[in-house]
Scaffold this motif. Structure first.
Motif, PDB file in Angstrom:
ATOM      1  N   UNK A   1       0.835  -1.194   0.000  1.00 30.54           N
ATOM      2  CA  UNK A   1       0.000   0.000   0.000  1.00 30.54           C
ATOM      3  C   UNK A   1       0.872   1.248   0.000  1.00 30.54           C
ATOM      4  N   UNK A   2       0.272   2.357  -0.344  1.00 34.04           N
ATOM      5  CA  UNK A   2       1.027   3.595  -0.565  1.00 34.04           C
ATOM      6  C   UNK A   2       1.740   4.051   0.696  1.00 34.04           C
ATOM      7  N   UNK A   3       1.105   3.949   1.857  1.00 32.67           N
ATOM      8  CA  UNK A   3       1.731   4.430   3.086  1.00 32.67           C
ATOM      9  C   UNK A   3       2.995   3.646   3.399  1.00 32.67           C
ATOM     10  N   UNK A   4       2.939   2.311   3.261  1.00 29.13           N
ATOM     11  CA  UNK A   4       4.117   1.489   3.520  1.00 29.13           C
ATOM     12  C   UNK A   4       5.206   1.775   2.493  1.00 29.13           C
ATOM     13  N   UNK A   5       4.812   1.953   1.233  1.00 29.85           N
ATOM     14  CA  UNK A   5       5.799   2.278   0.182  1.00 29.85           C
ATOM     15  C   UNK A   5       6.558   3.552   0.520  1.00 29.85           C
ATOM     16  N   UNK A   6       5.820   4.601   0.911  1.00 32.00           N
ATOM     17  CA  UNK A   6       6.476   5.874   1.196  1.00 32.00           C
ATOM     18  C   UNK A   6       7.356   5.783   2.432  1.00 32.00           C
ATOM     19  N   UNK A   7       6.947   4.968   3.401  1.00 29.94           N
ATOM     20  CA  UNK A   7       7.793   4.782   4.589  1.00 29.94           C
ATOM     21  C   UNK A   7       9.107   4.113   4.212  1.00 29.94           C
TER      22      UNK A   7
ATOM     23  N   UNK B   1       9.130   2.484  -7.378  1.00 35.16           N
ATOM     24  CA  UNK B   1       7.943   2.877  -6.624  1.00 35.16           C
ATOM     25  C   UNK B   1       6.670   2.439  -7.346  1.00 35.16           C
ATOM     26  N   UNK B   2       6.633   2.606  -8.679  1.00 35.55           N
ATOM     27  CA  UNK B   2       5.489   2.128  -9.478  1.00 35.55           C
ATOM     28  C   UNK B   2       5.308   0.624  -9.282  1.00 35.55           C
ATOM     29  N   UNK B   3       6.404  -0.125  -9.326  1.00 37.69           N
ATOM     30  CA  UNK B   3       6.309  -1.575  -9.204  1.00 37.69           C
ATOM     31  C   UNK B   3       5.837  -1.998  -7.814  1.00 37.69           C
ATOM     32  N   UNK B   4       6.298  -1.312  -6.759  1.00 35.04           N
ATOM     33  CA  UNK B   4       5.853  -1.655  -5.415  1.00 35.04           C
ATOM     34  C   UNK B   4       4.364  -1.391  -5.251  1.00 35.04           C
ATOM     35  N   UNK B   5       3.879  -0.320  -5.863  1.00 31.06           N
ATOM     36  CA  UNK B   5       2.465   0.044  -5.720  1.00 31.06           C
ATOM     37  C   UNK B   5       1.546  -0.865  -6.527  1.00 31.06           C
TER      38      UNK B   5
END
Length: 733
Positions: A114-120, A208-212
């Protein structure tokens, strides 16, 4: 230096220090092993370059430069490099061991994040890349495989094997091959241009695109197709693939992956600032955007880790004339840059460098540390400028009428009376004193500032100088060079070296280029040449004696055991390195220990031909003793019995065989029948227990009485076994 390389097998001791324990992973340039630093007793990761790359000096140099590149970086999110070395062809790095898994492993398990975990996670990743970019180093291989997540949740960036200083003029190709991974390569790298920090920003945006979304933005049947897609196609917003991606995160990906480098974030620091802005905006429900031109940079706030970050802007709108109104991506970049690089992106001319002499633009820029870790200190207001048009009263008359009366109590206006004239005179004198007091104080301040500056320089850097390189010099020559640099040198210690000739300087403390007090003393470590030990003769020793003899010479015994018919059990049979040979320290010497004679299985040959039994037992190493006996039931030449019949024995033991001679024979004397008629001769032989036959046979028995025995076989009087056949040779008359 010989840069030939090879993989390190498990169990090998590298550089007399690092023991290779188990394989962790194999990459494009190197194999990574788990190992132990035997000196510090800690677990390390050992990265050993592939042997097949040894022929390419560029790859070897790049591999070695990784240690130097990472050693220059200081960030808790970068895997530390402890040591670099080469041991008999194995070029290796000793690195921090991170117990955990890669971001790729996490992505395989959870499909997408999810976006929050990615940004962390991205704050940690971009913090590591920021440290590299601040040191003018481009990673050039940002991908999930190079991000480690430890078991305790720490994020570490590793594998700077393709890193290169931004000052390097080399491009991204080698022998026509792209350096990097095609799924994350930037368009300019794909076109053969030099990699810059913006190239790392592009790769980080793709990751980041791939993680999301759980998949890379570009795919295809071949690497060429993927590379062309990076050049010709934009990376789509992640929200087109998954619906729960916030618009602020879409903006991050779109800006970071712009095909034109100048439209991306300038470096990882700017990208990091944008991520922090996006997290703050998402938390407050607002969208990050450019600030109004009249706004000052907002106060910093602390993130969950205690790091100060800028809060979201107070409003989503833009002021008229704001550049972000025309290009939101450009506005996001400028806003991120403003917090990272220290200028107000919304202020007119903020991005322009200060002109020569322009003190307004050049004064007090916010640096990286101020922007992210401290609030900017408030500057004191400048003193008011002097007003050249203020009225000054100058007295032309002496003050005689009101001497002793203060101007303050006189009540007389300075423009109309002598009291005023007196006060004007005194004021004029005070003004004159102030006029010269100001320059004097200014000069005193300058002198004091100069003294403080000189003192700070002396106690900070002035007392120090750089240590000259004295390596590979004879001690006397090294001392001379040190004296010429205003230093002294003394030989204080020795060490072995495979490369530095005995008697030359192997190492200095401090090392070349390091700081040393002026007039200080450099400690010289002198080379003893290669460290070698003579292999002792351990044949015939017990295992304990052989182990002591080898370890005393810094050698490693490698014991094997085997049977031997002549060497006593527990003693050395042989060694693989001849006694007297000189070898490197920690060399393994294979030593064979005797287990005594080898047991041999005994096969029972009872009832089998004696010749076969004798041959088989002799081939097995036994001695064979054969006895013969008559037997009514066992055919001649067959084994009647064997001792021992089964079990195990040892070489040269004796096995006894009893072989049959057939039935026991009773011999009787052959009677004489020569001259007798055939009929009477036959009766005599039959009565004596013999069989007979007639030669030649003349046929009918009617003539037998005219046939007589001319001779017989066996001859009369000889002894033959009972029941034997006697042949009668007859004559007919």
């Amino acid at each position: 230096m010989d840069l030939s390389v090879s993989d390190a097998p498990v169990g090998r001791l590298l550089d007399r220090r690092y023991r290779v324990e188990s394989l962790l992973a194999r990459g494009g340039m190197a194999t990574v092993y788990r190992g132990t630093d035997t000196r510090l007793d800690r677990v390390v990761a050992l990265k050993v370059m592939h042997a097949e790359l040894a022929a390419d000096d560029e790859f070897v140099s790049r591999f070695i430069s990784e240690a130097r590149s990472v050693a220059r970086l200081s960030d808790p999110h970068i895997v530390s490099v402890f040591d670099q070395g080469e041991d008999e062809g194995a070029v290796f790095l000793a690195m921090e061991f991170v117990k955990g898994r890669t971001l790729r492993d996490v992505l395989r398990e959870y499909r997408r994040l999810d976006a929050d975990l990615c940004l962390e996670i991205y704050e940690a990743v971009l913090s590591a890349l920021r440290a590299a970019h601040d040191a003018d180093i481009v990673h050039r291989d940002v991908k999930p495989e190079n991000v480690l997540i430890s078991d305790d949740g720490r994020v570490k960036v590793t594998d700077f094997g393709l890193a290169r200083a931004t000052r390097s003029q080399g491009n991204t190709t080698a022998r026509g091959l792209l350096l990097g991974t095609v799924n994350y390569i930037s368009p300019e790298q794909a076109l053969g241009e030099r990699a810059t920090p913006r190239s790392d920003v592009y790769a980080a945006g793709v990751m980041l695109f791939e993680l999301l979304t759980g998949r890379p933005p570009h795919s295809g049947p071949t690497d060429f197709v993927i590379v062309r897609a990076h050049i010709d196609e934009d990376v789509p917003p992640p929200s087109e693939v998954v619906s729960d991606v916030p618009p602020a995160v879409d903006d991050l990906v779109r800006t970071a992956t712009a095909r034109r480098p100048e439209l991306r974030y300038a470096d990882a620091g700017s990208f990091l600032a944008a991520v922090r802005l996006a997290r703050a905006a998402i938390a407050s429900g607002e969208a990050p955007g450019a600030r109004h031109a009249s706004q000052t940079p907002p106060a910093l706030m602390s993130d969950p880790q205690g790091v100060q970050v800028p809060p979201p802007p107070p409003a989503a709108g833009h002021a008229a004339g704001d550049t972000a109104d025309d290009d939101p991506a450009a506005g996001a970049i400028e806003l991120a840059d403003s917090f990272y690089h220290g200028y107000d992106a919304a202020a007119p001319g903020a991005a322009e460098p200060a002109a020569a002499g322009d003190e307004t633009n050049a004064s007090n820029p916010l640096d990286v540390a101020t922007a992210f870790y401290h609030e900017a200190p408030a500057l004191p207001p400048p003193p008011p400028p002097p007003n050249p048009n203020r009225t000054r009263v100058i007295s032309t008359q002496p003050d005689t009428s009101h001497a002793g009366q203060s101007a303050e109590n006189s009540g007389t206006d300075v423009s109309t009376g002598h009291a005023g004239a007196g006060r004007a005179g005194r004021r004029t004198q005070a003004q004159q004193r102030r006029r010269w007091r100001g320059p004097v104080m200014f000069i005193l301040v300058l002198v004091l500032a100069a003294a403080v500056t000189v003192g700070a320089w002396w106690f900070g850097a002035g007392r120090w100088t750089s240590t000259p390189s004295l390596l590979n010099l004879e001690p006397d020559a090294a001392m001379t060079v040190a004296e010429e640099a205003g230093l002294s040198a003394t030989a204080d210690g020795e060490g072995f070296s495979e490369r530095v000739e005995a008697g030359l300087v192997l190492q200095t403390e401090p090392g070349p280029g390091e700081q040393i007090l002026r007039g200080g003393t450099i400690r010289l470590i002198i080379s003893q040449g290669p460290e070698r030990y003579e292999v002792p003769d351990v044949q015939g020793m017990t295992r304990e004696q052989a182990e002591t003899a080898l370890t005393d010479r810094n050698l490693i015994p490698d014991f094997t055991e085997r049977h031997h018919g002549e060497v006593e059990e527990g003693r050395v049979i042989s060694q693989d390195i001849d006694a007297g040979d000189e070898v490197r320290p920690e060399t393994e010497v294979s030593v064979a220990i005797s287990l005594g004679p080898e047991p041999i299985d005994i096969t029972d040959f009872t009832g089998q031909p004696a010749e076969d039994a004798r041959e088989a037992l002799a081939d097995a190493g036994f001695n064979v003793d054969v006895d013969e006996e008559h037997s009514e039931s066992v055919a001649p030449g067959v084994v009647i019995s064997q001792d021992p019949p089964s079990g195990t024995g040892f070489e040269n033991d004796t096995i006894s065989l009893v072989v049959s001679k057939g039935p026991e024979v009773v011999e009787v004397e052959v009677p004489s029948v020569v001259g007798e008629r055939v009929r009477e001769a036959a009766k005599i032989l039959e009565d004596a227990g013999f069989e007979y036959q007639v030669e030649p046979d003349f046929g009918d028995g009617g003539r037998l009485r005219r046939q007589r025995v001319l001779s017989q076989s066996p001859e009369p009087g000889s002894r033959v076994p009972e029941g034997s056949t006697v042949t009668l040779y007859i004559i007919q008359f």
